[in-house]
Design a protein around this motif. Structure first.
Motif, PDB file in Angstrom:
ATOM      1  N   ARG A   1      38.709  37.604  33.607  1.00 47.68           N
ATOM      2  CA  ARG A   1      37.440  37.602  34.567  1.00 47.68           C
ATOM      3  C   ARG A   1      37.755  37.744  36.119  1.00 47.68           C
ATOM      4  NH1 ARG A   1      33.360  34.710  31.966  1.00 47.68           N
ATOM      5  NH2 ARG A   1      33.043  35.681  29.737  1.00 47.68           N
ATOM      6  N   VAL A   2      39.114  37.840  36.305  1.00 51.62           N
ATOM      7  CA  VAL A   2      39.646  37.945  37.605  1.00 51.62           C
ATOM      8  C   VAL A   2      39.560  39.354  37.905  1.00 51.62           C
ATOM      9  CG1 VAL A   2      41.624  37.744  39.329  1.00 51.62           C
ATOM     10  CG2 VAL A   2      41.247  36.068  37.575  1.00 51.62           C
ATOM     11  N   MET A   3      38.908  39.967  39.196  1.00 53.24           N
ATOM     12  CA  MET A   3      38.863  41.171  39.591  1.00 53.24           C
ATOM     13  C   MET A   3      40.409  41.735  39.538  1.00 53.24           C
ATOM     14  SD  MET A   3      35.940  40.739  42.836  1.00 53.24           S
ATOM     15  CE  MET A   3      35.955  42.631  42.805  1.00 53.24           C
ATOM     16  N   ALA A   4      40.450  43.079  39.266  1.00 60.74           N
ATOM     17  CA  ALA A   4      41.508  43.804  39.093  1.00 60.74           C
ATOM     18  C   ALA A   4      42.320  43.776  40.432  1.00 60.74           C
ATOM     19  CB  ALA A   4      41.271  45.258  38.674  1.00 60.74           C
ATOM     20  N   ALA A   5      41.760  43.796  41.578  1.00 58.40           N
ATOM     21  CA  ALA A   5      42.560  43.847  42.613  1.00 58.40           C
ATOM     22  C   ALA A   5      43.199  42.460  43.041  1.00 58.40           C
ATOM     23  CB  ALA A   5      41.378  44.148  44.013  1.00 58.40           C
ATOM     24  N   ASP A   6      42.538  41.450  42.445  1.00 61.54           N
ATOM     25  CA  ASP A   6      43.397  40.010  42.782  1.00 61.54           C
ATOM     26  C   ASP A   6      44.249  39.477  41.520  1.00 61.54           C
ATOM     27  OD1 ASP A   6      41.871  40.104  45.065  1.00 61.54           O
ATOM     28  OD2 ASP A   6      40.157  38.672  44.394  1.00 61.54           O
ATOM     29  N   ARG A   7      44.044  40.393  40.364  1.00 62.73           N
ATOM     30  CA  ARG A   7      44.875  39.701  39.159  1.00 62.73           C
ATOM     31  C   ARG A   7      46.236  39.722  39.465  1.00 62.73           C
ATOM     32  NH1 ARG A   7      42.792  43.168  34.673  1.00 62.73           N
ATOM     33  NH2 ARG A   7      40.864  41.923  35.429  1.00 62.73           N
TER      34      ARG A   7
ATOM     35  N   LEU B   1      51.331  34.533  41.902  1.00 66.24           N
ATOM     36  CA  LEU B   1      51.167  33.192  42.767  1.00 66.24           C
ATOM     37  C   LEU B   1      51.563  32.275  41.980  1.00 66.24           C
ATOM     38  CD1 LEU B   1      50.694  31.884  45.583  1.00 66.24           C
ATOM     39  CD2 LEU B   1      48.119  32.069  44.856  1.00 66.24           C
ATOM     40  N   LEU B   2      50.932  32.132  40.534  1.00 63.86           N
ATOM     41  CA  LEU B   2      50.947  31.087  39.591  1.00 63.86           C
ATOM     42  C   LEU B   2      52.603  30.930  39.221  1.00 63.86           C
ATOM     43  CD1 LEU B   2      47.998  31.954  37.385  1.00 63.86           C
ATOM     44  CD2 LEU B   2      48.133  29.865  38.757  1.00 63.86           C
ATOM     45  N   THR B   3      53.082  32.061  38.897  1.00 57.21           N
ATOM     46  CA  THR B   3      54.460  31.857  38.676  1.00 57.21           C
ATOM     47  C   THR B   3      55.435  31.512  39.693  1.00 57.21           C
ATOM     48  OG1 THR B   3      54.063  34.062  37.313  1.00 57.21           O
ATOM     49  CG2 THR B   3      56.393  33.472  37.523  1.00 57.21           C
ATOM     50  N   GLN B   4      55.368  32.195  41.009  1.00 58.71           N
ATOM     51  CA  GLN B   4      56.076  31.538  42.073  1.00 58.71           C
ATOM     52  C   GLN B   4      55.827  29.958  42.254  1.00 58.71           C
ATOM     53  OE1 GLN B   4      55.262  33.444  45.684  1.00 58.71           O
ATOM     54  NE2 GLN B   4      56.770  32.536  46.816  1.00 58.71           N
ATOM     55  N   ALA B   5      54.690  29.382  42.112  1.00 63.37           N
ATOM     56  CA  ALA B   5      54.392  28.058  42.287  1.00 63.37           C
ATOM     57  C   ALA B   5      55.104  27.426  41.216  1.00 63.37           C
ATOM     58  CB  ALA B   5      52.950  27.758  42.284  1.00 63.37           C
TER      59      ALA B   5
ATOM     60  N   MET C   1      49.417  25.071  44.083  1.00 63.88           N
ATOM     61  CA  MET C   1      48.960  26.434  44.086  1.00 63.88           C
ATOM     62  C   MET C   1      47.730  26.258  44.625  1.00 63.88           C
ATOM     63  SD  MET C   1      47.058  29.276  42.739  1.00 63.88           S
ATOM     64  CE  MET C   1      46.624  28.368  41.389  1.00 63.88           C
ATOM     65  N   ARG C   2      47.344  27.026  45.682  1.00 63.87           N
ATOM     66  CA  ARG C   2      45.883  27.290  46.014  1.00 63.87           C
ATOM     67  C   ARG C   2      45.592  28.729  46.217  1.00 63.87           C
ATOM     68  NH1 ARG C   2      48.275  22.905  48.356  1.00 63.87           N
ATOM     69  NH2 ARG C   2      47.132  20.628  48.248  1.00 63.87           N
ATOM     70  N   ALA C   3      44.474  29.135  45.986  1.00 58.31           N
ATOM     71  CA  ALA C   3      44.262  30.537  46.267  1.00 58.31           C
ATOM     72  C   ALA C   3      42.663  30.668  46.142  1.00 58.31           C
ATOM     73  CB  ALA C   3      44.727  31.429  45.191  1.00 58.31           C
ATOM     74  N   ASP C   4      42.136  31.754  46.767  1.00 58.03           N
ATOM     75  CA  ASP C   4      40.647  32.253  46.697  1.00 58.03           C
ATOM     76  C   ASP C   4      40.892  33.604  45.745  1.00 58.03           C
ATOM     77  OD1 ASP C   4      39.976  30.104  48.286  1.00 58.03           O
ATOM     78  OD2 ASP C   4      39.551  31.322  49.957  1.00 58.03           O
ATOM     79  N   ILE C   5      39.992  33.345  44.599  1.00 54.06           N
ATOM     80  CA  ILE C   5      40.126  34.548  43.745  1.00 54.06           C
ATOM     81  C   ILE C   5      38.718  35.237  43.397  1.00 54.06           C
ATOM     82  CG2 ILE C   5      40.796  35.233  41.296  1.00 54.06           C
ATOM     83  CD1 ILE C   5      42.252  32.364  41.351  1.00 54.06           C
ATOM     84  N   GLY C   6      38.748  36.446  43.238  1.00 52.07           N
ATOM     85  CA  GLY C   6      37.388  37.349  43.118  1.00 52.07           C
ATOM     86  C   GLY C   6      37.055  37.308  41.683  1.00 52.07           C
ATOM     87  N   LEU C   7      35.756  37.008  40.893  1.00 53.80           N
ATOM     88  CA  LEU C   7      35.724  37.118  39.566  1.00 53.80           C
ATOM     89  C   LEU C   7      34.595  38.251  39.548  1.00 53.80           C
ATOM     90  CD1 LEU C   7      35.276  33.371  38.437  1.00 53.80           C
ATOM     91  CD2 LEU C   7      37.296  34.740  38.494  1.00 53.80           C
ATOM     92  N   ALA C   8      34.596  39.003  38.424  1.00 57.84           N
ATOM     93  CA  ALA C   8      33.792  39.776  37.923  1.00 57.84           C
ATOM     94  C   ALA C   8      33.143  39.331  36.613  1.00 57.84           C
ATOM     95  CB  ALA C   8      34.302  41.350  37.898  1.00 57.84           C
TER      96      ALA C   8
END
Length: 740
Positions: free
Chosen positions: A208-214, A220-224, A231-238
């Motif tokens: 569901r995450v937009m391709a540009a953000d996926r 970010l998840l792996t690094q955290a 882990m904190r992030a703003d994510i675009g959904l389609a």
């Protein structure tokens, strides 16, 4: 509770049972030992823990040592009275909300008011009806308890609002890699656009995450997880229905489980509305709401970055300052709505002339490899009808001028506003770095100077800045500053040029002409009148001139028997004033003359500005008796329609036609046509600028007999005018020049 104490009287049987005050600690303060004993006993029977004090200082000491739930305080005490004790307690943050019941034998209003002023919670007149006293104490304690609960609820609400938890989720990470199970609450499912019965895995959620953000989110998840960090992030959904949403994910590691996997627990919140509001606020801060162009703040920010790049890379950049010509006339004539539509269309055309880049904010990353300085290129709106084009890299002045010419050509095309074609031109000032400025402030200032030079040269042009223009601008500023002080210093004065009837050789009137003598030097009207009109100083200058003319007419009536009219130029700005008629009436009344002795000369262009308002003003002036003359006739709109619609009494043939009489047959034809038209419309006609006998004779032959010009007299100061008047009237009546 045991049986009532007989010593308390029959009221003891009615004491309330233990309730809100049960176990509450009460500090009772009274200097009457009997009342102190009885009240303490009653309170104790009601279930309160009572501590007593006989004076104010003892009460303060007890309150500082122990914590009490309420204070019962006698108002009259031997050392510190109850009012002072209460005031001191309220000054201590620890006792700010302590319930205080003020008890006194007085029931006067001042005592009650004073008790509340010092912070008492309630007030009670001393009584042996202890049921009333205990009920009042219990009510006061319930209020304190309610306040404390509200405070705790407020804190919980603040915490909930700060977290803004819309849904929860949890996942595991093994050796830095995401692992099942992925647990998600029903509320979080809704945020992600799933149905409540859907079985959602991490992989499915990531789709569901937009391709540009996926890719960035997985990184970010792996690094955290590897760093066991939040882990904190703003994510675009389609979403499947086509909607685009923005969610905020906030998760923290909870520790390792029995299998050694790192457990993450977090919240998911729909941030779409907030992000849209932030984008809107950012857009309003950086872009003009009418045209959508970068505003002054944004375009200056871009220019500063482009200038930094130009310094480092050693290339030229340019600023083009664009000001629409005569926009105010269009705005006032067609209305502000039409004016806004014109600005929007002009902005679109200007933007199309450059490689305009819209979305570039101060918060954007400044990565030299990702962004070129050319992406600062744009057209911005500085305000009103003023725009600026930023060209971050330009090869030469000729390149900048080509773009300026492209803008002029784009604006020359007709603009359709509500079915009506309108035409607008522009004046453009061109300024280059590094030749004409080393800062954005310098470049804007110099471009502004060049733009005003373009206006002075007739508008509809692009002028590059030169140092000489800056000198002219400073001189113009100095002249405007001096003009502000000219009236109060008495530097302005009036000259009067006689107007004669050449068939009788008699003076029939005069034209008042404003002059300015500064430091013993005369400033030409062509230099200061346009400046006065532009700055608005023309209004007080015209008011002063009207007052002087009215007084001068009165003096000439008394000294010379002068019965003619005196004309003076009336600027368009004065015609738009709603109080012009009242002002002229008051001026003529004060001077003691008839308004018929005044003639106002207006240009054809003035009649076209705010037509309805000007027409109403002219009709009121005619009713008052003031005569209206069209000055410089034939050089403006020259529309016959306004000659029949407006209350005009006279036409003045412009000197440009008079000077060509006898030289250019076309001028003879134009003048003859004006004279014939004036006769047909029953209008007087006056020729101005008559300088030779030949011009006078041709005008007489064509039928114009009233004239003014150097052939008869130059503009004269009042004493010289009086001398000329006397000399003329000593001559025999007849055609001018017939006795020569």
């Amino acid at each position: 509770m045991g049986a009532p104490d007989p010593a308390l009287g029959p009221e003891a049987a009615d004491l309330p049972s233990l309730g809100a005050g049960q176990g509450a600690r009460i500090l009772l303060v009274d200097d009457d030992p009997v009342y102190l004993m009885l009240t303490s006993h009653a309170l104790a029977q009601a279930g309160f823990e009572v501590t007593t004090a006989a004076d104010g200082q003892s009460a303060l000491d007890a309150a500082s040592r122990e914590g009490f739930d309420a204070l019962l305080l006698d108002a009259l005490l031997p050392d510190l009275d109850g009012f002072e004790v209460c005031r001191r307690l309220r000054g201590n943050p620890a006792h700010e909300h302590l319930p205080v019941l003020m008890i006194t034998g007085r029931d006067d209003d001042p005592s009650i008011a004073r008790a509340y002023d010092v912070g008492a919670t309630d007030f009670l007149v001393k009584t042996t009806q202890f049921t009333l006293l205990i009920g009042r104490v219990q009510y006061m304690l319930r209020g304190a308890q309610t306040r404390a609960e509200l405070e705790r609820s407020k804190q919980r609400l603040a915490r909930a609002q700060s977290l803004a938890r819309m849904g929860s989720c949890s996942w595991r990470a093994v050796e830095g890699r995401l692992s099942a199970p992925f647990l998600i609450s029903p509320e979080a499912l809704t945020v992600l656009g799933f149905d409540l019965e859907d079985r959602v895995t991490i992989r499915r959620a990531l789709r569901r995450v937009m391709a540009a953000d996926r890719r960035g989110l997985i990184r970010l998840l792996t690094q955290a997880a590897r760093q066991q960090a939040p882990m904190r992030a703003d994510i675009g959904l389609a979403l499947p229905d086509g909607r685009r949403r923005v969610i905020h994910v906030d998760a923290e590691p909870e520790g390792l489980d029995a299998q050694g996997a790192l457990q993450y627990t977090g919240v998911i919140q729909d941030f779409t509305d907030r992000r849209q509001a932030e984008d809107r606020i950012r857009h309003l801060a950086d872009f003009d709401p009418l045209t959508g162009l970068p505003n002054r703040r944004q375009i200056i920010w871009r220019a500063e970055r482009a200038l930094d790049a130009a310094r480092v890379q050693q290339h030229r950049m340019a600023l083009l300052l664009v000001d629409l010509d005569r926009f105010k006339l269009i705005n006032d004539t067609l209305g502000h709505g039409m004016g806004d539509d014109l600005l929007v269309e002009a902005a679109r055309r200007l933007r199309d002339c450059v490689r305009h880049v819209d979305q570039l904010h101060e918060g954007a990353l400044q990565d030299a490899h990702a962004r070129s300085h050319r992406q600062y290129e744009a057209v911005g709106r500085l305000g009103g009808d003023e725009f600026v084009a930023l060209l971050p890299e330009i090869g030469s002045l000729e390149d900048a001028q080509r773009i300026a010419q492209r803008m002029l050509e784009a604006l020359r095309r007709p603009i359709l506003l509500d079915g009506q074609e309108c035409f607008v031109t522009a004046s453009i000032g061109v300024c280059l770095y590094p030749e004409e400025g080393d800062s954005v402030v310098d470049l804007l200032r110099n471009a502004d100077v060049a733009m005003y030079a373009a206006k002075a040269q007739g508008r509809n042009a692009a002028i590059p800045f030169t140092p000489g223009l800056s000198t002219q601008a400073r001189e113009r500023l100095n002249l405007e500053t001096a003009l502000h002080k000219a009236l109060e210093r008495g530097e302005l004065f009036l000259c009067y040029q006689p107007a004669l009837d050449t068939t009788t050789s008699r003076i029939v009137g005069a034209e008042a002409l404003m002059r300015w003598r500064r430091d013993e030097h005369d400033i030409m009207p062509a230099d200061f009148i346009p400046l006065a009109e532009e700055s608005g100083l023309i209004v007080p200058m015209t008011e002063w001139a009207l007052t002087q003319v009215a007084r001068q007419v009165k003096r000439w009536e008394q000294r010379l028997g002068f019965a003619g009219t005196v004309a003076m130029n009336m600027p368009a700005r004065m015609l738009r004033r709603t109080d012009l008629v009242d002002f002229i009436e008051s001026v003529t009344d004060e001077a003691g003359i008839s308004p018929r002795r005044l003639k106002l000369e207006i240009t054809e262009t003035s009649l076209m500005d705010q037509v309805d308002q000007v027409l109403q003003t002219l009709q009121q002036l005619r009713s008052l008796g003031v005569k209206i003359s069209i000055d410089d006739f034939g050089t403006g709109y020259s529309s016959l329609a306004y000659l029949t619609r407006h209350p005009i009494s006279e036409l003045k043939i412009d000197r440009s036609f008079v000077q060509r009489l006898g030289v250019d047959s076309r001028s003879n034809a134009v003048v003859a046509a004006v004279i014939a038209m004036s006769r047909a419309l029953d209008l007087r006609v006056v020729a101005e600028g008559v300088e030779t006998r030949r011009q006078m004779e041709i005008l007489q032959f064509l039928g114009c007999t009233q004239m003014q010009g150097y052939h008869f007299a130059h503009p004269l100061d009042p004493p010289d005018f009086e001398g000329f008047h006397a000399a003329v009237h000593r001559r025999p009546m007849g055609k001018w020049g017939s006795d020569a």
